[in-house]
Write a protein that holds these residues in place. Sequence first.
Motif, PDB file in Angstrom:
ATOM      1  N   GLY A  30      -0.896   1.387  -0.042  1.00 12.08           N
ATOM      2  CA  GLY A  30      -0.163   0.885   1.107  1.00 12.08           C
ATOM      3  C   GLY A  30      -1.121   0.506   2.210  1.00 12.08           C
ATOM      4  N   VAL A  31      -0.581   0.132   3.375  1.00 13.98           N
ATOM      5  CA  VAL A  31      -1.421  -0.257   4.504  1.00 13.98           C
ATOM      6  C   VAL A  31      -1.239   0.738   5.643  1.00 13.98           C
ATOM      7  N   ALA A  32      -2.311   0.934   6.397  1.00  7.12           N
ATOM      8  CA  ALA A  32      -2.274   1.859   7.532  1.00  7.12           C
ATOM      9  C   ALA A  32      -3.425   1.536   8.460  1.00  7.12           C
ATOM     10  N   ALA A  33      -3.322   1.987   9.690  1.00  9.58           N
ATOM     11  CA  ALA A  33      -4.434   1.877  10.624  1.00  9.58           C
ATOM     12  C   ALA A  33      -5.574   2.767  10.134  1.00  9.58           C
ATOM     13  N   PRO A  34      -6.818   2.457  10.503  1.00 12.16           N
ATOM     14  CA  PRO A  34      -7.967   3.221   9.987  1.00 12.16           C
ATOM     15  C   PRO A  34      -7.863   4.728  10.181  1.00 12.16           C
ATOM     16  N   SER A  35      -7.244   5.176  11.268  1.00 15.47           N
ATOM     17  CA  SER A  35      -7.164   6.612  11.548  1.00 15.47           C
ATOM     18  C   SER A  35      -5.887   7.263  11.043  1.00 15.47           C
ATOM     19  N   ASP A  36      -5.028   6.479  10.387  1.00 15.50           N
ATOM     20  CA  ASP A  36      -3.728   7.000   9.959  1.00 15.50           C
ATOM     21  C   ASP A  36      -3.648   7.142   8.443  1.00 15.50           C
ATOM     22  N   PRO A  37      -2.914   8.152   7.963  1.00 16.86           N
ATOM     23  CA  PRO A  37      -2.619   8.230   6.521  1.00 16.86           C
ATOM     24  C   PRO A  37      -1.507   7.254   6.179  1.00 16.86           C
ATOM     25  N   LEU A  38      -1.245   7.101   4.898  1.00 19.01           N
ATOM     26  CA  LEU A  38      -0.119   6.265   4.486  1.00 19.01           C
ATOM     27  C   LEU A  38       1.187   6.886   4.944  1.00 19.01           C
ATOM     28  N   ARG A  39       2.135   6.047   5.305  1.00 17.61           N
ATOM     29  CA  ARG A  39       3.493   6.528   5.583  1.00 17.61           C
ATOM     30  C   ARG A  39       4.202   6.650   4.245  1.00 17.61           C
ATOM     31  N   LEU A  40       4.562   7.866   3.876  1.00 15.97           N
ATOM     32  CA  LEU A  40       5.171   8.115   2.583  1.00 15.97           C
ATOM     33  C   LEU A  40       6.649   8.415   2.735  1.00 15.97           C
ATOM     34  N   PHE A  41       7.337   8.341   1.616  1.00 10.88           N
ATOM     35  CA  PHE A  41       8.748   8.673   1.574  1.00 10.88           C
ATOM     36  C   PHE A  41       8.898  10.196   1.690  1.00 10.88           C
ATOM     37  N   ASP A  42      10.100  10.666   1.927  1.00  6.45           N
ATOM     38  CA  ASP A  42      10.353  12.101   2.018  1.00  6.45           C
ATOM     39  C   ASP A  42      10.246  12.695   0.621  1.00  6.45           C
ATOM     40  N   VAL A  43       9.075  13.267   0.322  1.00  9.65           N
ATOM     41  CA  VAL A  43       8.816  13.746  -1.032  1.00  9.65           C
ATOM     42  C   VAL A  43       8.526  15.247  -1.062  1.00  9.65           C
ATOM     43  N   GLY A  44       9.092  15.963  -0.135  1.00  5.89           N
ATOM     44  CA  GLY A  44       8.967  17.417  -0.184  1.00  5.89           C
ATOM     45  C   GLY A  44       7.552  17.883   0.082  1.00  5.89           C
ATOM     46  N   SER A  45       7.085  18.812  -0.739  1.00  6.53           N
ATOM     47  CA  SER A  45       5.806  19.477  -0.475  1.00  6.53           C
ATOM     48  C   SER A  45       4.640  18.863  -1.230  1.00  6.53           C
ATOM     49  N   LEU A  46       4.731  17.602  -1.634  1.00  7.26           N
ATOM     50  CA  LEU A  46       3.629  16.982  -2.350  1.00  7.26           C
ATOM     51  C   LEU A  46       2.395  16.889  -1.463  1.00  7.26           C
ATOM     52  N   ARG A  47       1.249  17.012  -2.100  1.00  2.35           N
ATOM     53  CA  ARG A  47      -0.020  16.868  -1.394  1.00  2.35           C
ATOM     54  C   ARG A  47      -0.556  15.457  -1.634  1.00  2.35           C
ATOM     55  N   THR A  48      -1.387  14.993  -0.712  1.00  4.38           N
ATOM     56  CA  THR A  48      -2.024  13.692  -0.877  1.00  4.38           C
ATOM     57  C   THR A  48      -3.533  13.855  -0.806  1.00  4.38           C
ATOM     58  N   THR A  49      -4.225  13.069  -1.615  1.00  2.00           N
ATOM     59  CA  THR A  49      -5.679  13.058  -1.619  1.00  2.00           C
ATOM     60  C   THR A  49      -6.139  11.616  -1.519  1.00  2.00           C
ATOM     61  N   ALA A  50      -6.977  11.310  -0.531  1.00  5.22           N
ATOM     62  CA  ALA A  50      -7.472   9.950  -0.367  1.00  5.22           C
ATOM     63  C   ALA A  50      -8.354   9.571  -1.559  1.00  5.22           C
ATOM     64  N   VAL A  51      -8.152   8.353  -2.058  1.00  2.69           N
ATOM     65  CA  VAL A  51      -8.934   7.861  -3.192  1.00  2.69           C
ATOM     66  C   VAL A  51      -9.860   6.729  -2.761  1.00  2.69           C
ATOM     67  N   SER A  52      -9.315   5.743  -2.043  1.00  2.00           N
ATOM     68  CA  SER A  52     -10.139   4.612  -1.642  1.00  2.00           C
ATOM     69  C   SER A  52      -9.478   3.862  -0.496  1.00  2.00           C
ATOM     70  N   HIS A  53     -10.255   3.002   0.171  1.00  2.00           N
ATOM     71  CA  HIS A  53      -9.691   2.092   1.154  1.00  2.00           C
ATOM     72  C   HIS A  53     -10.460   0.773   1.110  1.00  2.00           C
ATOM     73  N   GLU A  54      -9.814  -0.287   1.585  1.00  2.00           N
ATOM     74  CA  GLU A  54     -10.382  -1.627   1.470  1.00  2.00           C
ATOM     75  C   GLU A  54      -9.803  -2.501   2.572  1.00  2.00           C
ATOM     76  N   ASP A  55     -10.593  -3.487   3.014  1.00  2.52           N
ATOM     77  CA  ASP A  55     -10.096  -4.435   4.009  1.00  2.52           C
ATOM     78  C   ASP A  55      -9.006  -5.319   3.407  1.00  2.52           C
TER      79      ASP A  55
END
Length: 293
Positions: free
Chosen positions: A147-172
């Motif tokens: 997805g897209v986000a500002a450089p200092s922001d994580p992705l805006r995700l759907f309401d998915v309970g207690s799932l964890r997120t791990t950054a993998v990559s970013h690109e212009d």
Amino acid sequence: MDPHLLRTFVAVAECGSFSAAAHRLGYTQSAVSQHIAALEHDLGTPLLRRRPVVPTVPGERLLEHAGAILLRLDAARADVHRATGDPPGTLSIAASPLAAADGRLANALTEVRRARAGTAVVLTVCGREAVAQGVAAGEYHLGLIDGVAAPSDPLRLFDVGSLRTTAVSHEDLVVALAKDHPLAGRHRISLHDLVDARWIDAPDVAAPLPDLRAATETDGIRPALTYSGTDVASLLALIAAGHGLAVLPLSATGSEVATVQLSTPRLLHRTELLHGHTSEPSAAALTAVLSGP
């Protein structure tokens, strides 16, 4: 509130028919009617009009909560199941189209299968929301979502309970447009200059238009064409034919379209891994590889 009754209510509201909901759920029509009557008795108000079958105002309010409630219940069930230990040998992954096309996933799977010989991998490519909900509901061990986000922001995700997120990559990001488009010769462009352009809304492949509207703080950026598929090549063909613009990571574009680097607002294309408690050894190994340097 009985979740079984709530699921029946959601099915009837979505199908617009008691008989169609019964077919979807595998119940008799009489059982569906009894479920709705029991839920209405529990809440003390009619939830559905019968001719035609549409939600009442209280029913609409309940629908606003129902999806999140049922997903959290599925997520809780999946989390408990994962805590008991998943059967070894199969690694189930869901990925959004651009995340699946990222070479990091293929390379990481090669490394994991080399280290854990005999692991069978099932990879499902689907829309972003389906990835998140599938991981939350326990259908997949892991999910890879972009997805897209500002450089200092994580992705805006759907309401998915207690799932964890791990950054993998970013690109212009770039704006993809037809080669004969008047702006095709530009090197950089501001999204604000494209508010009134013709856009293609491809929410599961390109940057979702609501995210672009939020970034520009405008009600502009409206679709001239909507593409609900998950095939990147089809989207690029539509762009090349002049049907509209889309914002994509440069790595997702091809020679058939022109690209102009997006200058402002500053946005990045992010890929993140969704996971719960990765008790399955192959899932834990893949998480470690994808989250590594």
